[in-house]
Design a protein around this motif. Structure first.
Motif, PDB file in Angstrom:
ATOM      1  N   TRP A 148      51.052 102.224  25.246  1.00 55.61           N
ATOM      2  CA  TRP A 148      51.716 102.083  23.953  1.00 55.61           C
ATOM      3  C   TRP A 148      52.763 100.982  24.040  1.00 55.61           C
ATOM      4  O   TRP A 148      53.485 100.870  25.024  1.00 55.61           O
ATOM      5  N   HIS A 149      52.873 100.231  22.968  1.00 58.24           N
ATOM      6  CA  HIS A 149      53.779  99.077  22.878  1.00 58.24           C
ATOM      7  C   HIS A 149      54.705  99.344  21.693  1.00 58.24           C
ATOM      8  O   HIS A 149      54.333  99.151  20.542  1.00 58.24           O
ATOM      9  N   VAL A 150      55.925  99.824  21.956  1.00 55.53           N
ATOM     10  CA  VAL A 150      56.863 100.202  20.902  1.00 55.53           C
ATOM     11  C   VAL A 150      57.619  98.970  20.403  1.00 55.53           C
ATOM     12  O   VAL A 150      58.141  98.191  21.209  1.00 55.53           O
ATOM     13  N   PHE A 151      57.662  98.800  19.060  1.00 59.45           N
ATOM     14  CA  PHE A 151      58.464  97.735  18.458  1.00 59.45           C
ATOM     15  C   PHE A 151      58.003  96.388  19.028  1.00 59.45           C
ATOM     16  O   PHE A 151      56.866  96.227  19.441  1.00 59.45           O
ATOM     17  N   ASN A 152      58.872  95.388  18.996  1.00 56.36           N
ATOM     18  CA  ASN A 152      58.559  94.087  19.595  1.00 56.36           C
ATOM     19  C   ASN A 152      59.869  93.354  19.855  1.00 56.36           C
ATOM     20  O   ASN A 152      60.622  93.050  18.928  1.00 56.36           O
ATOM     21  N   ARG A 230      68.282 101.297  21.680  1.00 58.86           N
ATOM     22  CA  ARG A 230      67.632 102.110  22.715  1.00 58.86           C
ATOM     23  C   ARG A 230      67.360 103.524  22.218  1.00 58.86           C
ATOM     24  O   ARG A 230      66.341 104.131  22.558  1.00 58.86           O
ATOM     25  N   GLU A 231      68.255 104.076  21.412  1.00 57.24           N
ATOM     26  CA  GLU A 231      68.000 105.381  20.786  1.00 57.24           C
ATOM     27  C   GLU A 231      66.697 105.364  19.998  1.00 57.24           C
ATOM     28  O   GLU A 231      65.900 106.323  20.046  1.00 57.24           O
ATOM     29  N   ASN A 232      66.492 104.297  19.240  1.00 57.40           N
ATOM     30  CA  ASN A 232      65.281 104.218  18.423  1.00 57.40           C
ATOM     31  C   ASN A 232      64.040 104.079  19.286  1.00 57.40           C
ATOM     32  O   ASN A 232      62.987 104.652  18.976  1.00 57.40           O
ATOM     33  N   PHE A 233      64.145 103.299  20.366  1.00 60.31           N
ATOM     34  CA  PHE A 233      63.011 103.229  21.287  1.00 60.31           C
ATOM     35  C   PHE A 233      62.701 104.606  21.860  1.00 60.31           C
ATOM     36  O   PHE A 233      61.548 105.038  21.898  1.00 60.31           O
ATOM     37  N   GLU A 236      60.832 106.950  19.486  1.00 61.90           N
ATOM     38  CA  GLU A 236      59.400 106.664  19.403  1.00 61.90           C
ATOM     39  C   GLU A 236      58.691 107.037  20.700  1.00 61.90           C
ATOM     40  O   GLU A 236      57.592 107.620  20.682  1.00 61.90           O
ATOM     41  N   ARG A 237      59.314 106.684  21.818  1.00 59.81           N
ATOM     42  CA  ARG A 237      58.701 107.016  23.116  1.00 59.81           C
ATOM     43  C   ARG A 237      58.446 108.508  23.245  1.00 59.81           C
ATOM     44  O   ARG A 237      57.370 108.940  23.694  1.00 59.81           O
ATOM     45  N   ASP A 238      59.410 109.316  22.853  1.00 61.30           N
ATOM     46  CA  ASP A 238      59.259 110.763  23.018  1.00 61.30           C
ATOM     47  C   ASP A 238      58.163 111.329  22.127  1.00 61.30           C
ATOM     48  O   ASP A 238      57.453 112.271  22.513  1.00 61.30           O
ATOM     49  N   ILE A 239      57.998 110.760  20.932  1.00 61.76           N
ATOM     50  CA  ILE A 239      56.877 111.166  20.079  1.00 61.76           C
ATOM     51  C   ILE A 239      55.551 110.864  20.769  1.00 61.76           C
ATOM     52  O   ILE A 239      54.626 111.692  20.814  1.00 61.76           O
ATOM     53  N   LEU A 240      55.450 109.670  21.333  1.00 63.02           N
ATOM     54  CA  LEU A 240      54.214 109.246  21.989  1.00 63.02           C
ATOM     55  C   LEU A 240      53.947 110.073  23.239  1.00 63.02           C
ATOM     56  O   LEU A 240      52.797 110.459  23.504  1.00 63.02           O
ATOM     57  N   HIS A 241      54.981 110.356  24.022  1.00 66.33           N
ATOM     58  CA  HIS A 241      54.788 111.219  25.196  1.00 66.33           C
ATOM     59  C   HIS A 241      54.293 112.606  24.798  1.00 66.33           C
ATOM     60  O   HIS A 241      53.433 113.189  25.468  1.00 66.33           O
ATOM     61  N   ARG A 242      54.816 113.129  23.702  1.00 62.23           N
ATOM     62  CA  ARG A 242      54.456 114.486  23.278  1.00 62.23           C
ATOM     63  C   ARG A 242      53.028 114.541  22.740  1.00 62.23           C
ATOM     64  O   ARG A 242      52.281 115.482  23.048  1.00 62.23           O
ATOM     65  N   LEU A 243      52.652 113.542  21.950  1.00 61.02           N
ATOM     66  CA  LEU A 243      51.347 113.585  21.281  1.00 61.02           C
ATOM     67  C   LEU A 243      50.238 112.879  22.059  1.00 61.02           C
ATOM     68  O   LEU A 243      49.060 113.098  21.772  1.00 61.02           O
ATOM     69  N   ALA A 244      50.608 112.027  23.008  1.00 59.60           N
ATOM     70  CA  ALA A 244      49.603 111.301  23.788  1.00 59.60           C
ATOM     71  C   ALA A 244      49.997 111.311  25.262  1.00 59.60           C
ATOM     72  O   ALA A 244      50.259 110.273  25.857  1.00 59.60           O
ATOM     73  N   PRO A 245      50.067 112.493  25.885  1.00 58.87           N
ATOM     74  CA  PRO A 245      50.485 112.564  27.289  1.00 58.87           C
ATOM     75  C   PRO A 245      49.531 111.786  28.193  1.00 58.87           C
ATOM     76  O   PRO A 245      48.333 111.713  27.933  1.00 58.87           O
ATOM     77  N   GLY A 246      50.115 111.206  29.227  1.00 60.14           N
ATOM     78  CA  GLY A 246      49.300 110.460  30.180  1.00 60.14           C
ATOM     79  C   GLY A 246      49.146 108.992  29.855  1.00 60.14           C
ATOM     80  O   GLY A 246      48.533 108.247  30.630  1.00 60.14           O
TER      81      GLY A 246
END
Length: 673
Positions: A148-152, A230-233, A236-246
């Motif tokens: 996953w590539h969060v933001f830019n 960094r809070e915003n990153f 998003e990261r935590d959502i992705l970890h929860r819904l797409a582990p690994g």
């Protein structure tokens, strides 16, 4: 633990940003066919596609993204899937104009570019979380998904906003950081100029003021802005970890000191699963390959020495500098493989197909406007074949010789208003010291000033204006235990709140350096001073001088003229098992080389005079073997000593003891044993 390598990618990453939404679907089949011809293994998709994925609030269109990801998967190409949160749609800004950032002078930016975001805005945060959730739920288990590539490029072009939402958020941050208004008053020294606050509600961001703003407030606001992004990153990261582990989550850094000043990458490196970086040559007349090496070493250091990934660089010219020259034949491969030598597990570009419209249509790409009948395309295909041959280096680690101490927060503090000389630039000193080490053929790790330095025989501190007590103790311990330290001027001056340390300069560095500095004496524009050594040698300094008083240190070079005549210019202090050097003026390249030569001798680092100028030799080592990269940036063929026999991976030739490296070429040897 989260995955730290792209899932399903068994080769080095090779590819780039792919923006199929800019093209009719009839082009997609050709794109994928040519990707396979070029040896592409992964592409980044969807980074700027929010307006297409959610054309109206709560209305989604994933059909086109389904089709392109499916096509890539069918052709064996992995996907780095972006969350498109760097560019909210026009409908979002129409509904929430207050999400557009405000400058320090009160100007609100408009929609029509990219990255125009107030990171404190609650509506933006909610919308970003929603689109990230939609993507994770839809693609989290897709077999093509590698990462996953969060933001830019967080921090580019806007890091800080000064609106009322940010003011309220800043007050909350201050409460968490200091606990009360009394804590803020103490940290900021608000007794000066009558700036004392009676309540946190009275505090605003450091907006436009008639003269210099409180420097401690400005420094804290830079920290706050960085922490807010960094809070915003992390959200998003935590959502992705929860819904797409690994699946590893990253965001692309811009760790070159010339390209992003507002982000503390030491802090960010701890939050990403895989450190990735974007790097573009700054064509200002300097040796661009040195800045490239520096950026790669800095990125690897942010990754803690682990392999990282070059997520963007250019095949040829960029489009955003005043002048944008093309890369010379062979330079693209040389640049790409230089990053690989210094720890990247791949080389990716912006972008795959060169755009016909928009602000970046003149930015080079893997597939240029001229198509497959171009030099750039031929070089891309050649590079893809070379990258394929280097699969064995995947996961190995670059070996460093010395460390350079660098701290973004010290840089932020030094750049604030009303310093003794506007000519003293921390980044310039970092560049200069790095180049001097590079020309001694030493591979550099960068280190935070409080990090463990015991692995390095030589540590260089180009600029550390803000030095914590902990950093001072760390550097002293390093020297006492046998290390060799080199410190440049205007270091050790203030603490973490930009308050001058009590006692004489250089504060917590006094004991390790064995001296005090009574007074700074910056030079006027164009002024220079001669410096003489006991052997009659002469050096030249400019920009800065100091009245140095040895207190245990020996004088090595002395000012021969000017206000500081007869005072020490360069000192050496033996402490415990080690040695600390101090230089109190800006030395030119010759002077820095002389200084580092003495320090390297103290550190027992043997000179590498047998290696030619502008030829870099870097090692990567791991379970799969020891690999030596020899990169010839010069215009002459050279011979590089190996110290062992091996096999050159790009040609298959055997190398016995030495290696012939043609002008402008890279050779990679897997050493025997």
């Amino acid at each position: 633990m989260p995955e730290t390598t792209p899932k399903g990618l068994t080769r080095l990453a090779f590819g780039g940003d792919y923006n199929p939404e800019q093209w009719p679907e009839s082009v997609w089949q050709e794109d994928v066919r040519l990707m396979r011809e070029a040896g592409v293994t992964m592409v980044s998709v969807g980074i700027f596609s929010w307006a297409l994925l959610e054309p109206e609030q709560g209305v989604y269109d994933f059909g086109w993204l389904d089709r392109i990801i499916g096509l890539l998967h069918e052709n064996g190409i992995r996907v780095d899937l972006g969350t498109p949160t760097v560019s909210p749609p026009a409908w979002f800004y129409r509904a929430h104009p207050e999400a557009l950032p405000v400058t320090a002078d009160g100007t609100r930016y408009e929609f029509g570019s990219r990255g125009a975001i107030c990171h404190s805005n609650a509506d933006y945060r909610a919308a970003a979380a929603n689109i990230t959730t939609q993507l994770a739920e839809r693609y989290g288990n897709h077999p093509a998904l590698a990462m996953w590539h969060v933001f830019n490029e967080f921090g580019v072009p806007v890091s800080a906003c000064y609106c009322d939402s940010c003011a309220a958020h800043f007050r909350r941050w201050l409460t968490t950081t200091y606990g009360s208004v009394d804590g803020v008053n103490e940290a900021w020294g608000t007794a000066f100029w009558g700036q004392r606050y009676a309540d946190l509600s009275q505090i605003n961001p450091p907006r436009l003021t008639p003269t210099a703003v409180n420097p401690a407030q400005a420094l804290d606001y830079t920290r706050f802005a960085d922490a807010t992004m960094r809070e915003n990153f992390i959200a998003e990261r935590d959502i992705l970890h929860r819904l797409a582990p690994g699946i590893p989550v990253t965001t692309n850094f811009m760790a070159a000191l010339s390209q992003c000043e507002s982000v503390d990458y030491w802090a960010w490196g701890r939050e990403v699963d895989l450190v990735t970086n974007d790097h573009y040559l700054i064509t200002d007349g300097r040796r661009t390959h040195v800045n490239l090496a520096m950026a790669a070493d800095l990125t690897r250091s942010v990754a803690g020495g682990a392999p990282w990934l070059l997520l963007e660089h250019s095949t040829s010219g960029v489009n955003w500098q005043p002048r944008n020259p093309a890369k010379a034949p062979g330079q693209m491969a040389r640049n790409a493989l230089s990053h690989v030598a210094r720890g990247s597990d791949g080389a990716m570009f912006f972008q795959w197909r060169q755009s016909r419209r928009g602000a970046e249509k003149f930015h080079s790409a893997m597939l240029p406007h001229g198509g497959t009948e171009t030099r750039v395309w031929r070089e891309v295909v050649e590079l893809g074949a070379s990258v394929e041959e280097l699969i064995r280096i995947r996961g190995t680690r670059t070996q460093a010789d010395v460390a350079v101490v660098w701290d973004w927060q010290s840089w932020w503090a030094q750049k604030l208003e009303w310093r003794p000389s506007q000519d003293h630039d921390a980044r310039e000193r970092a560049d200069a010291f790095y180049e001097a080490l590079y020309d001694r053929h030493l591979t550099v790790d960068f280190a935070h000033p409080e990090a463990d330095l015991s692995a390095y025989p030589l540590v260089v501190v180009p600029a550390l204006y803000l030095t914590t007590e902990a950093a001072g103790r760390n550097l002293q311990r390093y020297v006492e235990q046998g290390g060799t330290l080199v410190v440049s001027y205007f270091s050790g001056i203030v603490d973490e709140h930009d308050a001058v340390h009590e006692g004489a300069y250089p504060g917590p560095l006094r004991d390790v350096l064995g001296l005090t500095v009574e007074e700074f004496s910056p030079l006027l524009a164009g002024e220079r001073v001669r410096i003489t050594g006991p052997d009659g040698s002469e050096l030249t300094g400019d920009i800065w001088t100091e009245f140095v008083v040895p207190r245990g240190a020996e004088t090595v070079w002395t000012y021969a003229e000017g206000l500081t005549a007869d005072h020490p210019a360069v000192t050496r202090h033996r402490l415990g098992e080690g040695t600390a050097w101090y230089v109190s003026t800006r030395l030119d390249a010759h002077g820095l080389d002389a200084l580092l030569g003495w320090a390297a001798e103290d550190a027992r680092i043997a000179p590498r005079a047998e290696l030619p100028y502008d030829v870099e030799v870097v090692r990567r080592e791991g379970e799969s073997g020891s690999f030596l990269f020899a990169i010839n940036h010069s215009a002459s063929d050279v011979k590089v000593p190996l110290g062992a026999d091996g096999t050159e991976l790009l040609t298959g030739e055997r190398a016995a003891g030495g290696l012939a490296v043609p002008a402008g070429v890279v050779r990679v040897v897997r050493l025997d044993g």
